[in-house]
Design a protein around this motif. Structure first.
Motif, mmCIF file in Angstrom:
data_model
loop_
_atom_site.group_PDB
_atom_site.id
_atom_site.type_symbol
_atom_site.label_atom_id
_atom_site.label_comp_id
_atom_site.label_asym_id
_atom_site.label_seq_id
_atom_site.Cartn_x
_atom_site.Cartn_y
_atom_site.Cartn_z
ATOM 1 N N GLU A 146 0.815 -1.203 0.000
ATOM 2 C CA GLU A 146 0.000 0.000 0.000
ATOM 3 C C GLU A 146 0.859 1.268 0.000
ATOM 4 O O GLU A 146 1.909 1.323 0.648
ATOM 5 N N LEU A 147 0.371 2.267 -0.736
ATOM 6 C CA LEU A 147 1.048 3.556 -0.869
ATOM 7 C C LEU A 147 0.035 4.677 -0.665
ATOM 8 O O LEU A 147 -1.132 4.545 -1.055
ATOM 9 N N ALA A 148 0.473 5.785 -0.079
ATOM 10 C CA ALA A 148 -0.420 6.920 0.141
ATOM 11 C C ALA A 148 0.384 8.217 0.149
ATOM 12 O O ALA A 148 1.582 8.213 0.467
ATOM 13 N N ALA A 149 -0.295 9.320 -0.185
ATOM 14 C CA ALA A 149 0.356 10.632 -0.179
ATOM 15 C C ALA A 149 -0.696 11.701 0.032
ATOM 16 O O ALA A 149 -1.891 11.501 -0.244
ATOM 17 N N SER A 150 -0.270 12.860 0.520
ATOM 18 C CA SER A 150 -1.181 13.988 0.693
ATOM 19 C C SER A 150 -0.436 15.293 0.469
ATOM 20 O O SER A 150 0.779 15.378 0.670
ATOM 21 N N VAL A 151 -1.193 16.303 0.042
ATOM 22 C CA VAL A 151 -0.679 17.662 -0.117
ATOM 23 C C VAL A 151 -1.605 18.587 0.674
ATOM 24 O O VAL A 151 -2.824 18.580 0.458
ATOM 25 N N ALA A 158 -4.372 10.837 -1.646
ATOM 26 C CA ALA A 158 -4.530 9.758 -2.613
ATOM 27 C C ALA A 158 -3.866 8.509 -2.049
ATOM 28 O O ALA A 158 -2.862 8.598 -1.338
ATOM 29 N N LEU A 159 -4.435 7.342 -2.360
ATOM 30 C CA LEU A 159 -3.815 6.098 -1.914
ATOM 31 C C LEU A 159 -4.102 4.968 -2.898
ATOM 32 O O LEU A 159 -5.050 5.016 -3.693
ATOM 33 N N PHE A 160 -3.254 3.932 -2.818
ATOM 34 C CA PHE A 160 -3.374 2.743 -3.650
ATOM 35 C C PHE A 160 -3.110 1.530 -2.776
ATOM 36 O O PHE A 160 -2.152 1.526 -1.985
ATOM 37 N N THR A 161 -3.961 0.504 -2.895
ATOM 38 C CA THR A 161 -3.743 -0.735 -2.159
ATOM 39 C C THR A 161 -3.806 -1.921 -3.104
ATOM 40 O O THR A 161 -4.659 -1.965 -4.002
ATOM 41 N N ASP A 162 -2.905 -2.871 -2.902
ATOM 42 C CA ASP A 162 -2.836 -4.097 -3.697
ATOM 43 C C ASP A 162 -2.889 -5.273 -2.731
ATOM 44 O O ASP A 162 -1.985 -5.440 -1.902
ATOM 45 N N THR A 163 -3.943 -6.075 -2.811
ATOM 46 C CA THR A 163 -4.150 -7.204 -1.897
ATOM 47 C C THR A 163 -4.191 -8.496 -2.700
ATOM 48 O O THR A 163 -5.022 -8.636 -3.607
#
Length: 359
Positions: free
Chosen positions: A242-247, A256-261
């Motif tokens: 999982e990856l996430a970021a914010s401004v 924004a975020l992305f998850t791979d399960t």
């Protein structure tokens, strides 16, 4: 009588702990309560208006302790219980401290080493970027298989977390698993990193958990595929990347975020991926608005979720809110909000008014 005493005596002992420890300055009682009224358009095939609690955040209470032992090192512990306000019942399958239960050592220089039942780094580092952190259960992804909603609590875990310099957090976790009769998950490995700056923040997390019980038809409104067992089964392996970021600029925070399960069973595997964007806007110190959209795909099944919440703080500890969420599912899947039975078709709406208080 024996069963009653085995439950009542530990609780009674804990209730007097704050009084005893107050003089030592080492134990804090804390918690939160969330309750409200929710309308759902299609829960198991029918619309309903229900009084329910723990939606924006599960209700809980806990004890957090710290004792200085010299050299800047201290002993720490946390015991945290989840409960239903409306029924008084324990959550997490009736465990007295089902949310967290750990003890360890902490130092401002070298970090914290803890042992017990603990959260992973998805919860520690990624969840705060999600729409679910603002609206609660109706904003998380199907089945919480990416564990943004905190459903993964790892037994028998040794966890190390450190902040080597300002804004950077790093962590590792290893769980030894346990006997099937007493453990809800098997051996686990987890890692995470987060950097929090004034404007830009970013985080990453990894989980690999063996022997994870799943019930897809109830949790996500469809099966994982024709090669998977029907109903409740134990997955050989469940992996999250999982990856996430914010401004953040003034009153606005865009995330924004992305998850791979990936879920494995004997001779088969499936991957669920979620993409999410959300916005938090702080109109005044007391009034905030949040809105988000997520897209989740698993093979041919697709879930689209749109949600929003308006939150007003009555005080530093108490707020009221109005929230709404709409989920559309296709590819043979049914709509499936967390804590609500899967819909009888691919559509579900949930509208809620509630209040929350911290202590």
């Amino acid at each position: 009588m024996k069963s009653y005493l085995s439950t009542a005596l530990p609780i009674a002992a804990l209730l007097i702990m704050p009084t005893v420890a107050e003089a030592q300055g080492s134990v804090t009682l804390y918690g939160l309560i969330d309750t409200g009224i929710t309308y759902v358009s299609n829960a198991g095939g029918k619309s309903n208006v229900v009084a329910n609690d723990g939606i924006i955040q599960p209700s809980r209470f806990g004890f957090r302790g710290s004792e200085e032992i010299g050299g800047g090192t201290r002993v720490i512990f946390t015991l945290e219980n989840g409960f239903s306000l409306n029924t008084g019942a324990f959550s997490q399958s009736g465990l007295i401290f089902g949310r967290q239960a750990f003890v360890g050592l902490a130092n401002s220089g070298w970090g914290a080493l803890t042992m017990g039942r603990q959260y992973d780094f998805v919860w520690d580092y990624i969840t705060l970027f999600s729409m679910g952190s603002r609206i609660g259960a109706f904003g998380f992804h199907p089945g919480d298989y990416d564990h943004l909603g905190g459903s993964l609590r790892i037994n028998n875990a040794v966890k190390y977390a450190v902040e080597p310099f300002g804004g950077l957090s790093l962590g590792l976790l290893y769980a030894f698993g346990g006997q099937p009769a007493s453990a809800s998950n098997g051996r686990a490995v987890a890692a995470g990193a987060r950097y929090t700056g004034g404007i830009f923040s970013v985080a990453a997390a990894y989980n690999n958990v063996h022997d994870m019980p799943l019930n897809p038809s109830a949790q996500i409104g469809t099966s994982l595929g024709p090669s998977f067992p029907r109903g409740l089964f134990v997955a050989n392996n469940l992996q999250n990347i999982e990856l996430a970021a914010s401004v953040t600029a003034g009153p606005s925070s865009t995330r924004a975020l992305f998850t791979d399960t990936t879920i494995d069973a004997p001779g088969t595997s499936v991957t669920m991926r979620s993409y999410e964007v959300s916005e938090v806007y702080q109109f005044t110190p007391a009034l905030a608005f949040s809105a988000g959209y997520s897209f989740t795909r698993m093979s041919i099944a697709i879930w689209r979720n749109t949600s929003a919440v308006l939150d007003y703080s009555l005080s530093k500890r108490t707020d009221v809110y109005v929230s709404a969420a709409y989920q559309n599912a296709s590819g043979g899947a049914h709509a499936a909000f967390l804590t609500v039975p899967a819909s009888s078709n691919g559509h579900e709406t949930a509208v809620r008014i509630g209040m929350r208080t911290f202590f």
